[in-house]
Design a protein around this motif. Structure first.
Motif, PDB file in Angstrom:
ATOM      1  N   ILE A  32     -89.469  33.256  23.141  1.00  0.00           N
ATOM      2  CA  ILE A  32     -90.388  34.482  23.125  1.00  0.00           C
ATOM      3  C   ILE A  32     -91.530  34.293  22.334  1.00  0.00           C
ATOM      4  CG2 ILE A  32     -88.763  35.439  21.259  1.00  0.00           C
ATOM      5  CD1 ILE A  32     -89.446  37.899  22.359  1.00  0.00           C
ATOM      6  N   VAL A  33     -92.672  34.485  23.073  1.00  0.00           N
ATOM      7  CA  VAL A  33     -93.932  34.188  22.274  1.00  0.00           C
ATOM      8  C   VAL A  33     -94.761  35.773  22.215  1.00  0.00           C
ATOM      9  CG1 VAL A  33     -96.265  33.265  22.799  1.00  0.00           C
ATOM     10  CG2 VAL A  33     -94.343  31.946  23.412  1.00  0.00           C
ATOM     11  N   GLY A  34     -95.050  35.751  20.800  1.00  0.00           N
ATOM     12  CA  GLY A  34     -95.849  37.168  20.488  1.00  0.00           C
ATOM     13  C   GLY A  34     -97.309  36.776  20.696  1.00  0.00           C
ATOM     14  N   PHE A  35     -97.746  37.853  21.692  1.00  0.00           N
ATOM     15  CA  PHE A  35     -99.131  37.747  21.839  1.00  0.00           C
ATOM     16  C   PHE A  35     -99.835  38.868  21.358  1.00  0.00           C
ATOM     17  CE2 PHE A  35    -102.663  38.129  25.637  1.00  0.00           C
ATOM     18  CZ  PHE A  35    -103.471  37.171  25.119  1.00  0.00           C
ATOM     19  N   ILE A  36    -100.624  38.613  20.130  1.00  0.00           N
ATOM     20  CA  ILE A  36    -100.963  39.634  19.325  1.00  0.00           C
ATOM     21  C   ILE A  36    -102.444  39.558  18.975  1.00  0.00           C
ATOM     22  CG2 ILE A  36     -98.824  39.998  18.085  1.00  0.00           C
ATOM     23  CD1 ILE A  36     -99.899  38.104  15.853  1.00  0.00           C
ATOM     24  N   ASP A 151     -86.251  35.929  35.119  1.00  0.00           N
ATOM     25  CA  ASP A 151     -86.391  34.899  34.379  1.00  0.00           C
ATOM     26  C   ASP A 151     -87.423  34.839  33.305  1.00  0.00           C
ATOM     27  OD1 ASP A 151     -84.475  33.336  35.929  1.00  0.00           O
ATOM     28  OD2 ASP A 151     -85.971  33.200  37.609  1.00  0.00           O
ATOM     29  N   LEU A 152     -88.148  35.849  33.588  1.00  0.00           N
ATOM     30  CA  LEU A 152     -89.297  35.973  32.639  1.00  0.00           C
ATOM     31  C   LEU A 152     -89.675  37.511  32.546  1.00  0.00           C
ATOM     32  CD1 LEU A 152     -91.801  34.964  30.925  1.00  0.00           C
ATOM     33  CD2 LEU A 152     -93.074  34.845  33.130  1.00  0.00           C
ATOM     34  N   TYR A 153     -89.747  38.077  31.023  1.00  0.00           N
ATOM     35  CA  TYR A 153     -90.070  39.320  30.712  1.00  0.00           C
ATOM     36  C   TYR A 153     -91.519  39.295  30.040  1.00  0.00           C
ATOM     37  CZ  TYR A 153     -85.194  40.363  31.644  1.00  0.00           C
ATOM     38  OH  TYR A 153     -84.036  40.541  32.537  1.00  0.00           O
ATOM     39  N   ILE A 154     -92.256  40.129  30.910  1.00  0.00           N
ATOM     40  CA  ILE A 154     -93.717  40.616  30.179  1.00  0.00           C
ATOM     41  C   ILE A 154     -93.682  41.756  29.481  1.00  0.00           C
ATOM     42  CG2 ILE A 154     -96.069  40.563  30.689  1.00  0.00           C
ATOM     43  CD1 ILE A 154     -95.644  38.222  32.712  1.00  0.00           C
ATOM     44  N   CYS A 173     -81.815  44.262  23.229  1.00  0.00           N
ATOM     45  CA  CYS A 173     -81.779  44.006  24.382  1.00  0.00           C
ATOM     46  C   CYS A 173     -82.432  42.716  24.822  1.00  0.00           C
ATOM     47  CB  CYS A 173     -82.357  45.281  25.389  1.00  0.00           C
ATOM     48  SG  CYS A 173     -81.253  46.436  25.389  1.00  0.00           S
ATOM     49  N   THR A 174     -83.707  42.394  23.922  1.00  0.00           N
ATOM     50  CA  THR A 174     -84.471  41.382  24.073  1.00  0.00           C
ATOM     51  C   THR A 174     -83.838  40.061  23.812  1.00  0.00           C
ATOM     52  OG1 THR A 174     -86.504  42.493  23.885  1.00  0.00           O
ATOM     53  CG2 THR A 174     -86.727  40.251  23.588  1.00  0.00           C
ATOM     54  N   ARG A 175     -82.946  40.242  22.792  1.00  0.00           N
ATOM     55  CA  ARG A 175     -82.048  39.042  22.169  1.00  0.00           C
ATOM     56  C   ARG A 175     -81.192  38.892  23.216  1.00  0.00           C
ATOM     57  NH1 ARG A 175     -82.365  41.822  17.501  1.00  0.00           N
ATOM     58  NH2 ARG A 175     -83.920  41.186  15.773  1.00  0.00           N
ATOM     59  N   GLU A 176     -80.751  39.700  23.918  1.00  0.00           N
ATOM     60  CA  GLU A 176     -79.447  39.513  24.983  1.00  0.00           C
ATOM     61  C   GLU A 176     -80.055  38.721  26.249  1.00  0.00           C
ATOM     62  OE1 GLU A 176     -77.839  43.368  25.786  1.00  0.00           O
ATOM     63  OE2 GLU A 176     -77.222  43.889  23.636  1.00  0.00           O
ATOM     64  N   VAL A 177     -81.168  39.149  26.715  1.00  0.00           N
ATOM     65  CA  VAL A 177     -81.836  38.413  27.740  1.00  0.00           C
ATOM     66  C   VAL A 177     -82.095  37.040  27.466  1.00  0.00           C
ATOM     67  CG1 VAL A 177     -82.625  40.894  28.998  1.00  0.00           C
ATOM     68  CG2 VAL A 177     -84.068  39.236  27.543  1.00  0.00           C
ATOM     69  N   LEU A 178     -82.733  36.925  26.184  1.00  0.00           N
ATOM     70  CA  LEU A 178     -82.980  35.579  25.740  1.00  0.00           C
ATOM     71  C   LEU A 178     -81.679  34.588  25.881  1.00  0.00           C
ATOM     72  CD1 LEU A 178     -85.201  36.324  22.561  1.00  0.00           C
ATOM     73  CD2 LEU A 178     -86.026  34.937  24.796  1.00  0.00           C
ATOM     74  N   GLY A 181     -80.908  32.988  28.813  1.00  0.00           N
ATOM     75  CA  GLY A 181     -81.754  32.166  29.416  1.00  0.00           C
ATOM     76  C   GLY A 181     -82.977  32.386  29.631  1.00  0.00           C
ATOM     77  N   ALA A 182     -83.476  33.683  29.886  1.00  0.00           N
ATOM     78  CA  ALA A 182     -84.716  34.248  30.065  1.00  0.00           C
ATOM     79  C   ALA A 182     -85.908  34.014  29.025  1.00  0.00           C
ATOM     80  CB  ALA A 182     -84.628  35.790  30.277  1.00  0.00           C
TER      81      ALA A 182
END
Length: 299
Positions: A32-36, A151-154, A173-178, A181-182
């Motif tokens: 997961i990449v933070g775009f800030i 496969d990818l969440y934006i 929920c984000t940790r769960e999709v990671l 394998g997402a």
């Protein structure tokens, strides 16, 4: 690592306004990449290019190795997207919109999964969308996104309008999709969210990537707020090079400390009797300001 998102030398202008200049970064599989960056820095423009909503003037952007402009239809089948301001059909209920979003994705609705997410987000799907607050509109998009096996969440400011408890549900929920394998690209201005979730960070300023790497790599850009009180009068602290914006209050001293000089500060106050000591982690705005001051100083 497999590169799910790869952006190279991306550029975009709107008339005479340069929105993006030589933007390059990537999101690898399983991270997961933070775009800030501050408002107007170019985050949403970059995301719109990735979604195939607008076309870049120069550079390349690929998702799953496919061109985001030419092959956007194929890409969208594997991507879930949540904007920071969700607009819904006012005469449909929230539950109907969630089902509509999933059907547009070509996904058969998993009722149990959807019901579980609605319960976790404390969401009433029976109300018409016109009656929803901003936070509830965000919940519609988030529930639809997490109901999909993408496969990818934006995410572009996904927790805007949510209360702290719902922000925590989003993080879980984000940790769960990671874990499944997402991968995730998260545009957010909430430092705690970025710190808890992200593997890497890309900071954009005035359309340019000014820093990227893990948060631990960027600690040299941050300052920590220190509040402390000693029994004796403390002298000479203002002269220390790692101390900034010092304020002497009635019973305490408050200042900004360069995060990589904490040991030096502790050595400095060791001869004194410390009655109070508080350390507050830097806010995302502090990270921005510290970096921008550094950039300006080098111009």
């Amino acid at each position: 690592m497999t590169k799910l998102i790869e952006i190279k030398a991306l550029e975009k202008s709107f008339g005479k306004t340069i929105a993006l200049k030589n933007v390059s970064f990537e999101v690898n599989s399983g991270e997961i990449v933070g775009f800030i960056g501050p408002n107007g820095a170019g985050k949403s423009t970059t995301i719109r290019i990735l979604l195939g909503l607008i076309r870049a003037d120069a550079g390349t952007a690929t998702i799953f190795g496919k061109d985001v402009w030419k092959e956007s239809v194929d890409i969208h089948k594997r991507v879930a997207y949540v904007p920071g301001d969700v607009n819904l059909w006012p005469n449909l209920t929230g539950g109907q919109v969630i089902d509509l979003f999933l059907s547009m994705h070509g996904i058969k609705v998993d009722k149990q999964r959807k019901e579980n997410l609605m319960k976790r987000f404390e969401f009433d799907p029976t109300k018409k969308c016109r009656a929803y607050s901003k936070g509830n509109r965000q919940k519609v998009a988030l529930i639809a996104a997490f109901s999909a096996d993408a496969d990818l969440y934006i995410f572009d400011e996904p927790t805007s309008g949510l209360d702290p408890l719902q922000e925590r549900v989003f993080q879980d929920c984000t940790r769960e999709v990671l874990a499944k394998g997402a991968s995730v690209l998260l545009s957010s201005h909430i430092l705690s969210e970025v710190e808890q979730l992200c593997d890497k960070v890309a900071i954009i300023r005035q359309g340019e990537i000014v820093e990227s790497g893990s948060l631990s790599d960027l600690r040299h850009l941050t300052r920590t707020q220190i509040t402390f009180q000693t029994q004796e009068e403390i002298k000479g602290i203002e002269e220390q090079p790692y101390v900034h914006d010092l304020i002497r209050e009635k019973e305490a001293i408050v200042f900004q400390l360069d995060a990589d000089h904490l040991n030096e500060f502790l050595t400095f106050i060791q001869p004194y009797t410390v009655l109070k000591f508080e350390s507050a982690p830097p806010k995302l705005e502090d990270l921005f300001m510290r970096h921008y001051e550094t950039v300006k100083g080098g111009d």
